[in-house]
Enzyme design. Sequence first.
Site, mmCIF file in Angstrom:
data_model
loop_
_atom_site.group_PDB
_atom_site.id
_atom_site.type_symbol
_atom_site.label_atom_id
_atom_site.label_comp_id
_atom_site.label_asym_id
_atom_site.label_seq_id
_atom_site.Cartn_x
_atom_site.Cartn_y
_atom_site.Cartn_z
ATOM 1 N N SER A 136 -13.339 -22.604 14.304
ATOM 2 C CA SER A 136 -13.246 -21.191 13.964
ATOM 3 C C SER A 136 -13.312 -21.059 12.451
ATOM 4 O O SER A 136 -12.878 -21.962 11.723
ATOM 5 C CB SER A 136 -11.922 -20.618 14.468
ATOM 6 O OG SER A 136 -11.682 -19.338 13.921
ATOM 7 N N TYR A 149 -2.812 -21.087 14.911
ATOM 8 C CA TYR A 149 -4.236 -21.150 15.249
ATOM 9 C C TYR A 149 -5.064 -21.667 14.058
ATOM 10 O O TYR A 149 -5.883 -22.569 14.219
ATOM 11 C CB TYR A 149 -4.720 -19.764 15.683
ATOM 12 C CG TYR A 149 -6.164 -19.721 16.107
ATOM 13 C CD1 TYR A 149 -6.536 -20.151 17.378
ATOM 14 C CD2 TYR A 149 -7.156 -19.244 15.264
ATOM 15 C CE1 TYR A 149 -7.854 -20.108 17.788
ATOM 16 C CE2 TYR A 149 -8.482 -19.199 15.657
ATOM 17 C CZ TYR A 149 -8.827 -19.628 16.914
ATOM 18 O OH TYR A 149 -10.145 -19.592 17.308
#
Length: 189
Positions: A136, A149
């Site tokens: 990501s 995350y």
Amino acid sequence: MQLNTARLLLTGATGGLGQALARQLVQHGAQLLLAGRDAAKLHTLQTQLGAAATVCVADLTQTDGVNALTQAAQAFQINGLINNAGVSAFGLLQDQSWDCAEQVLQTNLLAPMRLTQALLPQLLAQPQACVVNIGSTFGSLPFAGFTAYSSAKAGLRGFSQSLRRELANTQLHVLHVAPRAIDTALNSP
């Protein structure tokens, strides 16, 4: 690697990105071993994809799940692994339970590392093979409210880079893909 000779294990196959990847890969000739935790969604996707897809229900945060998927991947004779499974949790770290943060780290970083390590002998035995880790942008540009995350995805980027260097003189290629926001349930509030 040509997709018409690819035999790929795709984790997180039932999510939005996983389903889109599965459809595109099959359309280009790949054979897929689809992995995820939701048996009903996996079987629905398998039905949609036809003979090009096989399924293995497994929770990659559990030892039994990794072992079952490793055995299924060996039987399927994979020559590629796409570590796509992921979870997110939005909120300030101080407001999240440790169980929530740990689940994000387990799913997004430790499970791909563990599965890759388990499958390295299989992949290295192939004439040509690949590992694709879906990261990501938050792994490079951390964002408030996504501490666990962002940390997991930064770790996945580092894992990918290190493994690529370890395997530089082999036929096993390691790729790290870091998309920006994707319109999937993972990014829904």
